[in-house]
Design a protein around this motif. Structure first.
Motif, mmCIF file in Angstrom:
data_model
loop_
_atom_site.group_PDB
_atom_site.id
_atom_site.type_symbol
_atom_site.label_atom_id
_atom_site.label_comp_id
_atom_site.label_asym_id
_atom_site.label_seq_id
_atom_site.Cartn_x
_atom_site.Cartn_y
_atom_site.Cartn_z
ATOM 1 N N ARG A 172 -25.751 -44.462 21.173
ATOM 2 C CA ARG A 172 -26.487 -45.652 20.742
ATOM 3 C C ARG A 172 -27.248 -45.307 19.464
ATOM 4 O O ARG A 172 -28.195 -44.511 19.506
ATOM 5 N N HIS A 174 -29.543 -46.647 17.769
ATOM 6 C CA HIS A 174 -30.990 -46.861 17.770
ATOM 7 C C HIS A 174 -31.739 -45.805 18.583
ATOM 8 O O HIS A 174 -32.976 -45.764 18.561
ATOM 9 N N ALA A 307 -31.123 -54.428 32.328
ATOM 10 C CA ALA A 307 -31.361 -53.695 31.081
ATOM 11 C C ALA A 307 -30.751 -52.299 31.158
ATOM 12 O O ALA A 307 -30.160 -51.814 30.195
ATOM 13 N N ASP A 310 -27.025 -52.579 30.823
ATOM 14 C CA ASP A 310 -26.605 -52.960 29.474
ATOM 15 C C ASP A 310 -26.881 -51.880 28.434
ATOM 16 O O ASP A 310 -26.633 -52.097 27.244
ATOM 17 N N GLY A 312 -29.884 -50.735 27.623
ATOM 18 C CA GLY A 312 -31.100 -51.048 26.880
ATOM 19 C C GLY A 312 -32.300 -50.200 27.240
ATOM 20 O O GLY A 312 -33.414 -50.498 26.815
#
Length: 321
Positions: A172, A174, A307, A310, A312
């Motif tokens: 990911r 981020h 979350a 997903d 997140g």
């Protein structure tokens, strides 16, 4: 009391916040008023009916808890009002939970409930994985796949605390800054060609240990990333696929694939959990701190689990009643 109850095995959507009977005390359990409960990937698998332990609904999930003792057996070392943490196995996603005294330990004074619960399953698992199963030695190089999740976060921090050089892989974009903040020496994207990047980061030698909580397609390259006498630790299969290994690859470079089943180990060796609790506690005394956990109220449990599903969540996810 309020509790998150799994009414059906449909993932987060199968959870329902409802009223249930208060937990009763007894001669063999400690009742805890829950301050924070941990959420991990095995919880998500359990709610999907995909975990190795399959439970039929309804049940209250939650394997990690921190809070305050409400009641305890008379002869117990724990007393009402004490702050404790515990691996409860089930029932933690509620306002109260009953736990066997052997599964409890006192909460460090300088950690709140959410921080202390973050140090339970993932950190004990990774201490067991690195120190016991992987026999990590100071100065070795550890490659962590999936380093932004709960297990990966613990792997990076514990490996560094034990004196290793850490290369962390992230899928990911981020999450790069977050993983760098954990102390990883090198952070690389888990994209096509990542094996070459790892080889470059080790001057072509490879790594001594791989922590693999994801499985799937990355597994074959992880084997190739090992140096001579390297060890790959199989933690889980977050990517969904359970890989196979061609054993000639193990023979040619004298490498090993090692299974890490912490829960099964402590179940089969009663009393062994205290060794790994102590190891983590000593690292905490020396300054190890988990990154700030992601906090959700208990009432938002389904959203929190979604979350996690997903991708997140960075680090540890906790629910607070």
């Amino acid at each position: 009391m309020k509790a998150l109850v799994a009414q059906e095995l449909t993932g987060p959507s199968g959870l329902n916040l409802t009223d249930v009977d208060e937990v009763g005390g007894g001669d063999d359990v400690v009742v805890i008023d829950v301050g924070a409960a941990g959420v991990s990937f095995p919880d998500l698998l359990l709610l999907r009916g995909e975990y190795q332990l399959r439970l039929e609904p309804p049940f209250i999930p939650g394997m990690e808890v921190a809070g305050v003792v409400r009641s305890a057996p008379y002869e117990s070392e724990f007393k009402p009002g004490q702050r404790v943490t515990a691996l409860s196995m089930l029932g933690a996603w509620a306002q109260q939970v009953a736990v066997q005294p052997a599964n409890l330990m006192r909460t460090p004074d300088d950690l709140d409930d959410a921080e202390s619960v973050a140090l339970l399953g993932n950190y004990q698992t990774m201490y067991f994985a690195l120190a016991k199963r992987g026999a990590l030695r100071p100065g070795e190089t550890v490659l962590v796949l999936g380093s932004a999740g709960g297990v990966g976060t613990a792997a990076v921090q514990i490996a560094k605390a034990l004196g290793a050089r850490v290369i962390a892989m992230v899928h990911r974009p981020h999450a790069v800054e977050f993983v760098e903040s954990l102390g990883a020496d090198v952070v690389l994207p888990l994209t096509e060609g990542w094996l070459e990047a790892v080889k470059d980061a080790t001057d072509g030698r490879g790594v001594d240990l791989v922590v693999d909580p994801i499985g799937g397609d990355a597994f074959d390259d992880a084997i190739r990333a090992l140096a001579v006498e390297g060890r790959l630790l199989v933690i889980g299969f977050a990517a969904g696929g359970i890989p196979t290994v061609k054993v000639n690859r193990l023979l040619l470079r004298n490498v090993a694939v090692i299974g890490v089943g912490y829960g099964e180990y402590v179940n089969r060796k009663p009393g062994s959990q205290s060794v790994f609790e102590f190891g983590v506690a000593e690292l905490v005394k020396a300054g190890l701190r988990p990154p700030p956990p992601m906090r959700f109220p208990l009432s938002k449990g389904p959203e929190a689990l979604q979350a996690l599903a997903d991708g997140g969540v960075l680090g540890k996810l906790v629910l607070e009643p």
